[in-house]
Design a protein around this motif. Structure first.
Motif, PDB file in Angstrom:
ATOM      1  N   SER A   3       7.913   4.574  21.514  1.00 28.17           N
ATOM      2  CA  SER A   3       7.408   5.446  20.459  1.00 28.17           C
ATOM      3  C   SER A   3       6.194   6.213  20.967  1.00 28.17           C
ATOM      4  N   ASP A   4       6.067   7.440  20.544  1.00 20.03           N
ATOM      5  CA  ASP A   4       4.964   8.315  20.936  1.00 20.03           C
ATOM      6  C   ASP A   4       3.755   7.981  20.067  1.00 20.03           C
ATOM      7  N   PRO A   5       2.627   7.603  20.669  1.00 17.11           N
ATOM      8  CA  PRO A   5       1.461   7.224  19.867  1.00 17.11           C
ATOM      9  C   PRO A   5       0.847   8.393  19.100  1.00 17.11           C
ATOM     10  N   ASP A   6       1.185   9.627  19.493  1.00 17.92           N
ATOM     11  CA  ASP A   6       0.645  10.801  18.806  1.00 17.92           C
ATOM     12  C   ASP A   6       1.451  11.193  17.571  1.00 17.92           C
ATOM     13  N   ILE A   7       2.604  10.573  17.399  1.00 11.08           N
ATOM     14  CA  ILE A   7       3.459  10.887  16.259  1.00 11.08           C
ATOM     15  C   ILE A   7       3.364   9.747  15.260  1.00 11.08           C
ATOM     16  N   ARG A   8       2.867  10.091  14.073  1.00 14.98           N
ATOM     17  CA  ARG A   8       2.764   9.082  13.025  1.00 14.98           C
ATOM     18  C   ARG A   8       4.057   9.065  12.221  1.00 14.98           C
ATOM     19  N   PRO A   9       4.472   7.894  11.733  1.00 14.13           N
ATOM     20  CA  PRO A   9       5.680   7.844  10.899  1.00 14.13           C
ATOM     21  C   PRO A   9       5.446   8.603   9.601  1.00 14.13           C
ATOM     22  N   MET A  10       6.520   9.177   9.072  1.00 12.05           N
ATOM     23  CA  MET A  10       6.425   9.894   7.804  1.00 12.05           C
ATOM     24  C   MET A  10       6.141   8.895   6.678  1.00 12.05           C
ATOM     25  N   GLU A  11       5.252   9.287   5.795  1.00 12.18           N
ATOM     26  CA  GLU A  11       4.957   8.440   4.649  1.00 12.18           C
ATOM     27  C   GLU A  11       5.908   8.789   3.520  1.00 12.18           C
ATOM     28  N   ASP A  12       6.250   7.804   2.759  1.00  9.81           N
ATOM     29  CA  ASP A  12       7.118   8.006   1.609  1.00  9.81           C
ATOM     30  C   ASP A  12       6.251   8.483   0.443  1.00  9.81           C
ATOM     31  N   GLN A  13       6.250   9.795   0.203  1.00  9.95           N
ATOM     32  CA  GLN A  13       5.426  10.358  -0.854  1.00  9.95           C
ATOM     33  C   GLN A  13       5.845   9.839  -2.228  1.00  9.95           C
ATOM     34  N   THR A  14       7.113   9.552  -2.387  1.00 11.33           N
ATOM     35  CA  THR A  14       7.584   9.015  -3.658  1.00 11.33           C
ATOM     36  C   THR A  14       6.938   7.656  -3.929  1.00 11.33           C
ATOM     37  N   ALA A  15       6.770   6.866  -2.898  1.00 10.80           N
ATOM     38  CA  ALA A  15       6.146   5.550  -3.063  1.00 10.80           C
ATOM     39  C   ALA A  15       4.701   5.694  -3.521  1.00 10.80           C
ATOM     40  N   HIS A  16       3.992   6.687  -2.977  1.00  7.16           N
ATOM     41  CA  HIS A  16       2.611   6.919  -3.399  1.00  7.16           C
ATOM     42  C   HIS A  16       2.561   7.351  -4.866  1.00  7.16           C
ATOM     43  N   LEU A  17       3.470   8.212  -5.242  1.00  3.83           N
ATOM     44  CA  LEU A  17       3.528   8.674  -6.629  1.00  3.83           C
ATOM     45  C   LEU A  17       3.892   7.525  -7.562  1.00  3.83           C
ATOM     46  N   GLU A  18       4.846   6.707  -7.151  1.00  4.65           N
ATOM     47  CA  GLU A  18       5.243   5.553  -7.955  1.00  4.65           C
ATOM     48  C   GLU A  18       4.051   4.616  -8.167  1.00  4.65           C
ATOM     49  N   GLN A  19       3.306   4.357  -7.109  1.00  2.00           N
ATOM     50  CA  GLN A  19       2.144   3.480  -7.214  1.00  2.00           C
ATOM     51  C   GLN A  19       1.100   4.079  -8.150  1.00  2.00           C
ATOM     52  N   ALA A  20       0.923   5.389  -8.086  1.00  2.00           N
ATOM     53  CA  ALA A  20      -0.035   6.052  -8.982  1.00  2.00           C
ATOM     54  C   ALA A  20       0.397   5.919 -10.439  1.00  2.00           C
ATOM     55  N   PHE A  21       1.688   6.065 -10.705  1.00  2.00           N
ATOM     56  CA  PHE A  21       2.184   5.910 -12.078  1.00  2.00           C
ATOM     57  C   PHE A  21       2.001   4.475 -12.571  1.00  2.00           C
ATOM     58  N   ILE A  22       2.248   3.507 -11.702  1.00  2.00           N
ATOM     59  CA  ILE A  22       2.062   2.096 -12.067  1.00  2.00           C
ATOM     60  C   ILE A  22       0.600   1.835 -12.406  1.00  2.00           C
ATOM     61  N   GLU A  23      -0.302   2.329 -11.560  1.00  2.00           N
ATOM     62  CA  GLU A  23      -1.726   2.132 -11.817  1.00  2.00           C
ATOM     63  C   GLU A  23      -2.169   2.852 -13.090  1.00  2.00           C
ATOM     64  N   GLU A  24      -1.614   4.028 -13.331  1.00  2.00           N
ATOM     65  CA  GLU A  24      -1.922   4.757 -14.563  1.00  2.00           C
ATOM     66  C   GLU A  24      -1.523   3.926 -15.785  1.00  2.00           C
ATOM     67  N   PHE A  25      -0.333   3.366 -15.765  1.00  2.00           N
ATOM     68  CA  PHE A  25       0.137   2.556 -16.888  1.00  2.00           C
ATOM     69  C   PHE A  25      -0.766   1.342 -17.094  1.00  2.00           C
ATOM     70  N   ILE A  26      -1.111   0.688 -16.006  1.00  2.00           N
ATOM     71  CA  ILE A  26      -1.962  -0.502 -16.100  1.00  2.00           C
ATOM     72  C   ILE A  26      -3.313  -0.140 -16.707  1.00  2.00           C
ATOM     73  N   ARG A  27      -3.896   0.967 -16.253  1.00  2.00           N
ATOM     74  CA  ARG A  27      -5.198   1.390 -16.801  1.00  2.00           C
ATOM     75  C   ARG A  27      -5.101   1.756 -18.280  1.00  2.00           C
ATOM     76  N   THR A  28      -4.051   2.495 -18.644  1.00  2.00           N
ATOM     77  CA  THR A  28      -3.926   2.888 -20.050  1.00  2.00           C
ATOM     78  C   THR A  28      -3.605   1.696 -20.942  1.00  2.00           C
ATOM     79  N   SER A  29      -3.189   0.597 -20.327  1.00  2.00           N
ATOM     80  CA  SER A  29      -2.951  -0.641 -21.073  1.00  2.00           C
ATOM     81  C   SER A  29      -4.221  -1.475 -21.187  1.00  2.00           C
TER      82      SER A  29
END
Length: 76
Positions: A3-29
């Motif tokens: 693996s090339d150390p200069d190439i970072r793996p792609m992040e799953d943007q959907t996972a970040h959004l999902e986590q944000a929605f989960i945290e939003e729900f928890i806070r609003t609760s």
């Protein structure tokens, strides 16, 4: 294949959004996502179940809107 150390793996943007929605729900609760371990296990499990359902529905909404935008712009 090395693996090339200069190439970072792609992040799953959907996972970040999902986590944000989960945290939003928890806070609003009325809870702090960083302190869920302080809740009784049954209450924590129920809260996370509802937060997961909420996040899934919001992700479906985002995806639906994205498809609609692509459709009205003639993209497929």
């Amino acid at each position: 294949m090395a693996s090339d150390p200069d190439i970072r793996p792609m992040e799953d943007q959907t996972a970040h959004l999902e986590q944000a929605f989960i945290e939003e729900f928890i806070r609003t609760s009325g809870h702090d996502p960083a302190h869920l371990e302080q809740l009784p296990p049954a209450e924590r499990q129920e809260l996370l179940k509802h937060a997961s359902t909420y996040a899934a529905s919001r992700l479906a909404e985002v995806e639906s809107r994205a498809h609609y935008v692509h459709e009205i712009h003639g993209e497929r």
